[in-house]
Write a protein that holds these residues in place. Structure first.
Motif, PDB file in Angstrom:
ATOM      1  N   LEU A  67      -8.263   2.227   2.964  1.00  0.00           N
ATOM      2  CA  LEU A  67      -9.143   3.027   3.808  1.00  0.00           C
ATOM      3  C   LEU A  67     -10.579   2.521   3.739  1.00  0.00           C
ATOM      4  N   LYS A  68     -11.068   2.224   2.547  1.00  0.00           N
ATOM      5  CA  LYS A  68     -12.425   1.696   2.387  1.00  0.00           C
ATOM      6  C   LYS A  68     -12.573   0.351   3.096  1.00  0.00           C
ATOM      7  N   ILE A  69     -11.570  -0.508   2.946  1.00  0.00           N
ATOM      8  CA  ILE A  69     -11.613  -1.821   3.591  1.00  0.00           C
ATOM      9  C   ILE A  69     -11.616  -1.662   5.107  1.00  0.00           C
ATOM     10  N   LYS A  70     -10.735  -0.791   5.617  1.00  0.00           N
ATOM     11  CA  LYS A  70     -10.677  -0.577   7.064  1.00  0.00           C
ATOM     12  C   LYS A  70     -12.001  -0.024   7.592  1.00  0.00           C
ATOM     13  N   LEU A  71     -12.575   0.917   6.859  1.00  0.00           N
ATOM     14  CA  LEU A  71     -13.853   1.480   7.315  1.00  0.00           C
ATOM     15  C   LEU A  71     -14.946   0.422   7.336  1.00  0.00           C
ATOM     16  N   GLU A  72     -14.889  -0.502   6.414  1.00  0.00           N
ATOM     17  CA  GLU A  72     -15.895  -1.563   6.361  1.00  0.00           C
ATOM     18  C   GLU A  72     -15.641  -2.642   7.396  1.00  0.00           C
ATOM     19  N   ILE A  73     -14.386  -3.050   7.550  1.00  0.00           N
ATOM     20  CA  ILE A  73     -14.078  -4.204   8.390  1.00  0.00           C
ATOM     21  C   ILE A  73     -13.683  -3.818   9.818  1.00  0.00           C
ATOM     22  N   VAL A  74     -12.843  -2.811   9.963  1.00  0.00           N
ATOM     23  CA  VAL A  74     -12.307  -2.460  11.275  1.00  0.00           C
ATOM     24  C   VAL A  74     -13.249  -1.551  12.066  1.00  0.00           C
ATOM     25  N   VAL A 126       0.796  -1.217   0.000  1.00  0.00           N
ATOM     26  CA  VAL A 126       0.000   0.000   0.000  1.00  0.00           C
ATOM     27  C   VAL A 126       0.831   1.271   0.000  1.00  0.00           C
ATOM     28  N   HIS A 127       1.808   1.331   0.856  1.00  0.00           N
ATOM     29  CA  HIS A 127       2.486   2.596   1.110  1.00  0.00           C
ATOM     30  C   HIS A 127       3.703   2.805   0.217  1.00  0.00           C
ATOM     31  N   THR A 128       3.449   2.805  -1.076  1.00  0.00           N
ATOM     32  CA  THR A 128       4.489   3.155  -2.029  1.00  0.00           C
ATOM     33  C   THR A 128       3.963   4.298  -2.886  1.00  0.00           C
ATOM     34  N   LYS A 129       4.870   5.097  -3.362  1.00  0.00           N
ATOM     35  CA  LYS A 129       4.467   6.261  -4.156  1.00  0.00           C
ATOM     36  C   LYS A 129       3.776   5.859  -5.451  1.00  0.00           C
ATOM     37  N   GLU A 130       4.020   4.638  -5.894  1.00  0.00           N
ATOM     38  CA  GLU A 130       3.403   4.167  -7.133  1.00  0.00           C
ATOM     39  C   GLU A 130       1.961   3.692  -6.927  1.00  0.00           C
ATOM     40  N   ASN A 131       1.549   3.533  -5.687  1.00  0.00           N
ATOM     41  CA  ASN A 131       0.228   2.966  -5.418  1.00  0.00           C
ATOM     42  C   ASN A 131      -0.654   3.849  -4.539  1.00  0.00           C
ATOM     43  N   PRO A 132      -0.780   5.133  -4.824  1.00  0.00           N
ATOM     44  CA  PRO A 132      -1.638   5.962  -3.966  1.00  0.00           C
ATOM     45  C   PRO A 132      -3.095   5.526  -3.985  1.00  0.00           C
ATOM     46  N   THR A 133      -3.533   4.907  -5.065  1.00  0.00           N
ATOM     47  CA  THR A 133      -4.918   4.442  -5.150  1.00  0.00           C
ATOM     48  C   THR A 133      -5.185   3.337  -4.135  1.00  0.00           C
ATOM     49  N   LEU A 134      -4.176   2.550  -3.851  1.00  0.00           N
ATOM     50  CA  LEU A 134      -4.368   1.452  -2.907  1.00  0.00           C
ATOM     51  C   LEU A 134      -4.612   1.948  -1.489  1.00  0.00           C
ATOM     52  N   ILE A 135      -4.091   3.117  -1.162  1.00  0.00           N
ATOM     53  CA  ILE A 135      -4.384   3.684   0.155  1.00  0.00           C
ATOM     54  C   ILE A 135      -5.877   3.937   0.279  1.00  0.00           C
ATOM     55  N   THR A 136      -6.470   4.418  -0.791  1.00  0.00           N
ATOM     56  CA  THR A 136      -7.917   4.630  -0.811  1.00  0.00           C
ATOM     57  C   THR A 136      -8.653   3.310  -0.615  1.00  0.00           C
ATOM     58  N   HIS A 137      -8.173   2.270  -1.292  1.00  0.00           N
ATOM     59  CA  HIS A 137      -8.794   0.952  -1.125  1.00  0.00           C
ATOM     60  C   HIS A 137      -8.617   0.451   0.308  1.00  0.00           C
TER      61      HIS A 137
END
Length: 167
Positions: free
Chosen positions: A79-86, A66-77
């Motif tokens: 976040l969505k997963i954490k909001l749903e599951i956590v 997740v935390h790579t400069k090439e994957n900023p979209t994955l942070i959004t994903h």
């Protein structure tokens, strides 16, 4: 060109699925603690924070993906997963803390979401790069912020400072 776009799309979906599965795996590891009614709300929070700060192989895998400069979209994903599951677990902890008299929180669902959003974004190297000293200060400010959100007395979350050795 279309083939390249399709390959990139598929790879992003594979990353997202891998991320989702890693997070589910991590939740499964902490679920017995979170579901144990004999453990106080504050001890559950301590456990979660310690779990997040520890360098576990699965957490390292999640961070690598997740935390790579090439994957900023994955942070959004993430976040969505954490909001749903956590989020439901955080809400349960807040509710338990209210019953225990540790928290005084009128908007527990919103406080939970804000805590998850802040922690995911603030502690992402992709979004906020900071030195070790800045990181320690950020954790202190985060601690004060979530104490206010939860309606906890100042110092309730001082255990966060101990985890990163803030003086």
């Amino acid at each position: 060109r279309e083939v390249v776009c399709i390959i990139i799309f598929v790879l992003k979906k594979i990353y997202w699925i891998q991320l989702f599965l890693l997070l589910i795996s991590e939740i499964a590891r902490v679920k017995p603690i979170l579901d144990n009614e004999k453990i106080s709300a504050l001890d559950k929070l301590k456990y979660l924070v310690e779990f997040e700060f520890k360098s576990e192989p699965m957490i390292d895998d999640i961070n690598t993906i997740v935390h790579t400069k090439e994957n900023p979209t994955l942070i959004t994903h993430l976040l969505k997963i954490k909001l749903e599951i956590v989020n439901p677990y955080f809400i349960d902890i807040i509710e338990q803390g209210i019953k225990e008299g540790i928290f005084n929180c009128k908007y527990k669902e919103e406080a939970s979401k804000i805590t998850i959003i802040l922690s995911t974004l603030l502690f992402s190297d992709t979004i906020v790069q900071m030195s070790s000293k800045e990181f320690k200060r950020m954790v202190k400010v985060f601690q004060i912020t979530i104490e206010a959100l939860a309606g906890a007395k100042p110092g309730t979350f001082d255990f966060m400072n101990q985890l990163i050795e803030i003086e």
